[in-house]
Design a protein around this motif. Sequence first.
Motif, PDB file in Angstrom:
ATOM      1  N   PRO A 179       0.814  -1.226   0.000  1.00  0.00           N
ATOM      2  CA  PRO A 179       0.000   0.000   0.000  1.00  0.00           C
ATOM      3  C   PRO A 179       0.845   1.273   0.000  1.00  0.00           C
ATOM      4  O   PRO A 179       0.494   2.259  -0.649  1.00  0.00           O
ATOM      5  CB  PRO A 179      -0.824  -0.131   1.291  1.00  0.00           C
ATOM      6  CG  PRO A 179      -0.925  -1.597   1.521  1.00  0.00           C
ATOM      7  CD  PRO A 179       0.393  -2.151   1.074  1.00  0.00           C
ATOM      8  N   THR A 180       1.973   1.248   0.726  1.00  0.00           N
ATOM      9  CA  THR A 180       2.859   2.420   0.727  1.00  0.00           C
ATOM     10  C   THR A 180       3.480   2.621  -0.649  1.00  0.00           C
ATOM     11  O   THR A 180       3.571   3.751  -1.146  1.00  0.00           O
ATOM     12  CB  THR A 180       3.956   2.255   1.788  1.00  0.00           C
ATOM     13  OG1 THR A 180       3.353   2.118   3.080  1.00  0.00           O
ATOM     14  CG2 THR A 180       4.890   3.458   1.796  1.00  0.00           C
ATOM     15  N   ALA A 181       3.907   1.528  -1.268  1.00  0.00           N
ATOM     16  CA  ALA A 181       4.440   1.633  -2.630  1.00  0.00           C
ATOM     17  C   ALA A 181       3.375   2.145  -3.589  1.00  0.00           C
ATOM     18  O   ALA A 181       3.666   2.899  -4.525  1.00  0.00           O
ATOM     19  CB  ALA A 181       4.954   0.270  -3.088  1.00  0.00           C
ATOM     20  N   GLY A 182       2.114   1.762  -3.352  1.00  0.00           N
ATOM     21  CA  GLY A 182       1.016   2.219  -4.202  1.00  0.00           C
ATOM     22  C   GLY A 182       0.823   3.718  -4.172  1.00  0.00           C
ATOM     23  O   GLY A 182       0.270   4.303  -5.113  1.00  0.00           O
ATOM     24  N   LEU A 183       1.297   4.361  -3.090  1.00  0.00           N
ATOM     25  CA  LEU A 183       1.185   5.825  -3.007  1.00  0.00           C
ATOM     26  C   LEU A 183       2.029   6.517  -4.074  1.00  0.00           C
ATOM     27  O   LEU A 183       1.825   7.701  -4.355  1.00  0.00           O
ATOM     28  CB  LEU A 183       1.600   6.308  -1.614  1.00  0.00           C
ATOM     29  CG  LEU A 183       0.660   5.921  -0.468  1.00  0.00           C
ATOM     30  CD1 LEU A 183       1.228   6.387   0.871  1.00  0.00           C
ATOM     31  CD2 LEU A 183      -0.731   6.506  -0.692  1.00  0.00           C
ATOM     32  N   LEU A 184       2.965   5.785  -4.681  1.00  0.00           N
ATOM     33  CA  LEU A 184       3.736   6.356  -5.784  1.00  0.00           C
ATOM     34  C   LEU A 184       2.838   6.659  -6.979  1.00  0.00           C
ATOM     35  O   LEU A 184       3.102   7.586  -7.747  1.00  0.00           O
ATOM     36  CB  LEU A 184       4.855   5.388  -6.195  1.00  0.00           C
ATOM     37  CG  LEU A 184       5.953   5.152  -5.156  1.00  0.00           C
ATOM     38  CD1 LEU A 184       6.814   3.956  -5.546  1.00  0.00           C
ATOM     39  CD2 LEU A 184       6.813   6.410  -5.006  1.00  0.00           C
TER      40      LEU A 184
END
Length: 408
Positions: A38-43
């Motif tokens: 999910p944090t990577a998805g913030l990219l």
Amino acid sequence: MPLPLLALMLGVFCVGTAEVVIAGVLPEMSADLHVSIPTAGLLVTGYALGVTIGGPVITLLTTKWARKALLLGLMGVFIAGNVIAALAPNYGTLMGARVFTSLSHGTFAAVAWHVAALMSPPDKQATAMAKIALGFNFANVLGSPIGTFIGQQFGWRSTFVYITVFAVLCLLLIQKFVPSALSTESDTAEEGASLREQMKVFRKGSLQLSMLITVLAQGAVFTTSTYLAPLLRDVGDFAPAMVAILLIVFGIGSVLGNILGGKGADANVMRGVLRAQTALLAALLLFWAAAPHQIPAIVALFVFGAAGFSIIPALQARILAVASAAPALALSANVSAFNLGNGLGAWLGGTTIDLGFGVRSVTLTAALATAIALLLSVAMWARGRQQSPDLPPLDTSTTGTPLTQKTP
């Protein structure tokens, strides 16, 4: 395709691929950067916000730049951002690189559309803009899958190298083939206008309504397209391996629809807008009826792809027709409207499923959003007729009349 338009289309392909390709390599990025998926998805989110907010601001600040120089400068920013992303030592640097890169996206797409119109005869401007929009089609159909494959085989950093290589090629093609002399009377007026004078274009009710229609119509497309995989697997009972093939069918339909949408808007902008939205409404209802039946579902998927992407050149042509005082700024703002529509559509589809209506019902939610957009378009046309009774039926720009002509 003429080489100047090919150069611009390749640029749109690059920025479009940069926006969507990250989704395919999230697991690799998550593991390498030691962050959650999910944090990577913030990219992806950070890039989208940069496009939505930064596009109109950058366009406003660069109005006095020559169009070709601006295109080259924006592609230079895009290349630098992707190089930084490829070399990023940590997540924070990568996020900064993504946001920095996104600042070139909205303005580049808007100026590319505007330049394509300026280089084309009055009765071919919408078709030229549709050819530029093909870059977004190819970004989804080819750019993202190829970038995902490269990232999975050679590491996620290689995905940014892949994008950079195409961006450098685009820069060279723009330098060689896009003419430097592109100014028209309206373009010169825009370059000479102050920031405050350009911002006045957003006071026009017709522009505000056109952008709202863009948000709703694009939102309708993404309400369904975001959930195509579960729709095909859970409702159509297609095998998971078939979904990728079926998405190619959707992509082929989108390319055809983009071309047809441009041709329709060339003949008559307002009629092109209404026809594209009517086709989208019919396609969504057809998809709802055909979804449980495999062969009809494949046909409906193709029709949905064609109808969904026919709205892009039609809506952009409408924006260009009503914003002659600041065409590039208005087109950039409409790119933001398309991005807002993407987010709205994904939320509407997810909410429909969360409320217990089932994934098949996302097509009906999308149909409702399309119907509202269509009603607003009819109201916009009726308002234009009241203000200018001498307008031909369903017309704001007919064949042979430049789209940059001032219209109600």
